[in-house]
Design a protein around this motif. Structure first.
Motif, PDB file in Angstrom:
ATOM      1  N   ALA A 537       0.855  -1.188   0.000  1.00 22.52           N
ATOM      2  CA  ALA A 537       0.000   0.000   0.000  1.00 22.52           C
ATOM      3  C   ALA A 537       0.887   1.233   0.000  1.00 22.52           C
ATOM      4  CB  ALA A 537      -0.932   0.014   1.196  1.00 22.52           C
ATOM      5  N   VAL A 538       0.348   2.325  -0.558  1.00 24.24           N
ATOM      6  CA  VAL A 538       1.104   3.575  -0.648  1.00 24.24           C
ATOM      7  C   VAL A 538       0.223   4.722  -0.182  1.00 24.24           C
ATOM      8  CG1 VAL A 538       2.360   5.153  -2.156  1.00 24.24           C
ATOM      9  CG2 VAL A 538       2.451   2.686  -2.588  1.00 24.24           C
ATOM     10  N   GLU A 539       0.752   5.513   0.710  1.00 22.04           N
ATOM     11  CA  GLU A 539       0.086   6.724   1.175  1.00 22.04           C
ATOM     12  C   GLU A 539       0.940   7.907   0.717  1.00 22.04           C
ATOM     13  OE1 GLU A 539      -1.560   8.715   5.343  1.00 22.04           O
ATOM     14  OE2 GLU A 539      -0.090   7.081   5.396  1.00 22.04           O
ATOM     15  N   LYS A 540       0.541   8.506  -0.401  1.00 22.60           N
ATOM     16  CA  LYS A 540       1.330   9.585  -0.973  1.00 22.60           C
ATOM     17  C   LYS A 540       1.177  10.858  -0.144  1.00 22.60           C
ATOM     18  CE  LYS A 540       1.107   7.985  -5.787  1.00 22.60           C
ATOM     19  NZ  LYS A 540       0.776   8.364  -7.181  1.00 22.60           N
ATOM     20  N   THR A 541       2.295  11.514   0.093  1.00 21.48           N
ATOM     21  CA  THR A 541       2.257  12.809   0.772  1.00 21.48           C
ATOM     22  C   THR A 541       2.637  13.939  -0.171  1.00 21.48           C
ATOM     23  OG1 THR A 541       4.544  12.482   1.508  1.00 21.48           O
ATOM     24  CG2 THR A 541       2.790  11.815   3.008  1.00 21.48           C
ATOM     25  N   ALA A 542       3.109  13.602  -1.366  1.00 23.58           N
ATOM     26  CA  ALA A 542       3.412  14.622  -2.376  1.00 23.58           C
ATOM     27  C   ALA A 542       3.273  13.980  -3.739  1.00 23.58           C
ATOM     28  CB  ALA A 542       4.830  15.172  -2.203  1.00 23.58           C
TER      29      ALA A 542
END
Length: 821
Positions: A537-542
């Motif tokens: 899973a990926v939680e993008k912050t930018a």
């Protein structure tokens, strides 16, 4: 049975050196006793029988010493005399053993059984560490073989110590694997091995016949069977409550196991035993030696299991290492896998026989299964060669499904998956309180947690099975996370984050399909890892920054893709290699693919070239009419191109896909000049269409003569001149104003036309001569020379070619405005 009483007595014993907190299992789990050590089985069995145990810190200290009193206690327990020892605490015949000494009872029993007789000076030395030969002597005497020891020295009692005892022990095979040295202290592992070797030795007993005493070797009695009431046999571990390899697929009932006992003479060799609380996970399909007790009514209870499977007959393959499969279960399967992906050049093949015994997550697979069961999202394939012929005839598949928690519902005991849709089993019920479920939830490190500990972004690896009518969930929870920025993308699944490379899990590739879930260079955020360390899973912050490039051509030379491109981060056109696999508009191509697969690059929009008609589709023969294009690119740490997104793409358009390269539709103003206004930073077409630019807009300048690769430029909006008009294209334009969008990238096509404005350079004419235009370029009628000022140009104008109609009435000394074509 007597054994139960003995075990209870052992719990009460105060020999702290020998009695620890060891857990019950089929193998000892002391932190300092390796499974491949020569004394592993010795220590494990003696621990299971309660004869010798480790320390409270879960160590055994195999190279440590043991006192004479402690070893006497071990021997007395092996003789089944624990109760007698407890009732014999008190005065001994030795001067140095106090009546309240913890080991006095063991010393009294050992003396009565002829196991010990002290130093001969009235002392026993209970706190002295036992030597190798002293330990051997005690064991030989405990087995009743002192007469054999005497016979080795012609019954000379003065010479029997220590040579006679050592010779007797060698004949009885008690010294196997011990490698002791006389006069040296016995190590704890050596003591364990001596006692282990003695457990199944036939006992020597003194019998009286017609008034005569003689010593005979028993036909059946051993320390195990006669003194400890323990039996053993050999066979194969068939089933427990969660797993099975029985042909019928039947599991054992809860608290029981099924073992194929090869020593039983009757036809029914599948024996049911109580599991005795042993952890039998990982033993399915293994050749074993098992120790058990049996009551008078035939109830058997396991005490210990010794794994005797030749490691060469078992192969465990991580499903991630499987390269491909061929064949079928009916005809036989070949599995090609990587032993070491980083080092190996070629895969290794494993052959599975026809119609093998197959189990998935501990049970028979569902009807209609095929070879695809060998390729779960995550897990292992365990192959067993039961007859040692080189072909595997048992296939045990451990299959995990991945879930990434989006929400946790404490009322319904369900978790919702982050990426799955409703038709893809988007929820998972984990009801630990339901008696119909068998649920295990552990962290990656093996520590147990409960449903209430689960939270968003936890990555669950879930093994689903059945035990009778009950559902079985074995869940491994990972909260490991990599934080940083993507610095490289390669192939379909390799992601470099701040210098470290990770693999995308099958789960992420299968379910994370929304455009916003696509990964690009410079994406930053948190990357959540599954139990195998893969990105789930990926939680993008930018969001990914724009990596635009102007592609001049694609080529395939010397087995490598090559791309000629002006990157937004560079100032000159450069040719870069492609990675081993390159993704073009969502489609992945390897170096082995034909160049024709790149026709989407050279067959773009309205500028179509029939690549198939080219005799040799390489950059060198692409016609001059070919129009290069703006692309988005990614690269790996070696600066190799890993992906290209072109204007024309097979990927479906989506407003959610902020990374999709899109050309701004200029409508009727397409192919018309746009005038630039520096005041509002706007390019306006004659029909009113507007392109807004800002300091973040990347400007690519394409020369009129596109063959001049040194003339391609990457600029900012400072390149644009107020009130000047340009042929332009705009990309990834966004905004809410009608007919006005802010472009992230703009391509400016330099024109061959002459355009004079107040900002044009100034030239002072110094000479005029007749031109040499001829039939090739009849408009060029004159050549002038002069001095140039303006637009950053100062110096002598050597050869400025002007059309004849512009030179009417021009004389030497005139000052003119001009624009270079």
């Amino acid at each position: 049975m007597k054994l139960k009483a003995r075990i209870l007595s052992l719990i009460l014993a105060t020999v702290l050196m020998l009695i620890g907190t060891g857990t019950t299992a089929f193998a000892a789990n002391y932190s300092d006793v390796a499974e491949d050590s020569s004394y592993f089985q010795s220590i494990s069995l003696l621990s299971a029988l309660g004869l010798l145990k480790g320390y409270e810190d879960n160590t055994f200290k195999p190279d440590g010493d043991i006192t004479r009193a402690e070893f006497a206690a071990v021997v007395v327990r092996a003789l089944g005399q624990e109760d007698t020892a407890q009732s014999s605490i008190g005065q001994t015949q030795f001067n140095d053993v106090a009546s309240d000494f913890w080991g006095s009872g063991y010393i009294n029993v050992a003396t009565n059984f002829g196991v010990i007789n002290g130093y001969g000076d009235g002392n026993f030395g209970p706190q002295d560490n036992v030597t190798y030969e002293q330990a051997v002597k005690m064991v030989v005497c405990a087995l009743g073989y002192e007469p054999l020891a005497l016979s080795k020295v012609n019954n000379d009692a003065e010479r029997v110590w220590p040579g006679g005892y050592l010779a007797a022990a060698a004949e009885l095979n008690i010294l196997s694997g011990v490698a002791g040295v006389e006069s040296q202290l016995a190590k704890r592992w050596q003591v364990a091995r001596l006692v282990y070797n003695s457990l199944d030795v036939k006992l020597m007993e003194k019998v009286t016949s017609q008034g005569q005493e003689r010593y005979v070797i028993s036909d059946t009695k051993t320390l195990l069977s006669d003194k400890l009431d323990v039996l053993y046999s050999t066979g194969e571990f068939y089933a427990n409550a969660l797993e099975t390899v029985t042909e019928s697929g039947v599991r054992a009932r809860n608290g029981e196991v099924i073992i194929y006992d090869e020593l039983i003479r009757n036809a029914d060799k599948e024996v049911v035993l109580k599991d005795g609380g042993l952890d039998t996970q990982g033993l399915i399909g293994r050749k074993i030696k098992f120790y058990y007790t049996e009551t008078l009514d035939g109830v058997k209870t396991l005490l210990y299991i010794e794994n005797r499977t030749d490691t060469g007959n078992i192969l465990v393959i991580d499903v991630a290492d499987v390269e491909d499969l061929s064949g079928s279960f009916e005809s036989g399967i070949t599995i090609n896998y990587w032993k070491d992906k980083e080092k190996d050049t070629y895969t290794t093949a494993a052959t599975v026989t026809k119609n093998p015994n197959i189990m998935v997550n501990g049970g028979a697979p569902q009807e209609g299964y095929d070879e695809s069961i060998l390729q779960p999202e995550s897990g292992t394939i365990e192959l067993i060669d039961t007859d040692g012929n080189g072909n595997y005839d048992r296939v045990l598949i451990t299959a995990y499904e991945t879930y990434v928690i989006k929400t946790v519902n404490s009322t319904s005991k369900e978790i919702a998956d982050l990426y799955r849709s409703s038709v893809q089993a988007s929820t998972l019920k984990i009801d630990e309180d339901n008696a119909n479920n068998i649920i295990s939830i552990k962290r990656v490190d093996g520590s147990e947690i409960t449903f209430t500990n689960l939270s968003k972004w936890n990555v669950l690896s879930v093994k689903k099975g059945r035990s009778g009518s009950r559902d079985v969930l074995d869940i491994i929870v990972s909260n490991n996370v990599a934080t940083g920025t993507i610095t490289g993308l390669e192939d379909d699944r390799l992601v470099t984050i701040s210098g470290k490379t990770y693999e995308l899990s099958d789960y992420y590739q299968k379910y994370a399909v929304n455009p916003a879930d696509k990964l690009y260079i410079d994406d930053s955020g948190k990357f959540y890892l599954d139990k195998d360390g893969k990105i789930a899973a990926v939680e993008k912050t930018a969001a990914a920054s724009s990596n635009y490039g102007y592609l001049l051509g694609a080529d395939y030379k010397s087995g490598n893709f090559q791309f000629t491109i002006l990157k937004q981060t560079q100032t000159a056109v450069t040719t870069y290699k492609g990675a081993s696999k390159v993704k073009v508009d969502g489609e992945t191509y390897s170096r082995d693919d034909e160049f024709e697969y790149f026709k989407d690059i050279v067959d773009s929009g309205d500028y179509k070239i029939n690549v198939d008609a080219l005799a040799e589709p390489t950059l060198a023969v692409i016609p001059d009419t070919y129009l290069p294009m703006l692309v988005r690119y990614t690269e790996n740490s070696n600066k190799e191109i890993t992906s290209l997104t072109t204007v024309k793409s097979d990927v479906a358009e989506s407003v959610l896909d902020s990374n999709k390269l899109k050309m701004y539709d200029l409508g009727a103003d397409y192919n018309k000049k746009f005038k630039y206004s520096s005041g509002n930073r706007t390019l306006t077409g004659p029909g009113g269409t507007k392109i807004i630019v800002n300091n973040s807009t990347v400007v690519f300048v394409v020369p009129y003569d596109r063959s001049q690769t040194d003339k391609y430029m990457k600029k900012t909006i400072s390149y644009l001149t107020n009130n000047k008009s340009y042929y332009v294209e705009a990309y990834d334009a966004e905004g809410t104003i009608a007919n006005a969008k802010t472009a992230k990238a703009v391509v400016v096509y330099e024109s061959g036309e002459i355009e004079i404005s107040s900002n044009s350079p100034i030239a002072i004419v110094t000479s005029i001569a007749a031109g040499q235009g001829g039939s090739d370029d009849p408009d060029v009628a004159f050549v002038i020379s002069g001095y140039v000022y303006g637009r950053g140009q100062t110096g002598e104008l050597k050869e400025s070619l002007l059309a004849s109609n512009v030179l009417n009435d021009v004389k030497v000394g005139d000052v003119i405005l001009y624009e270079m074509g």
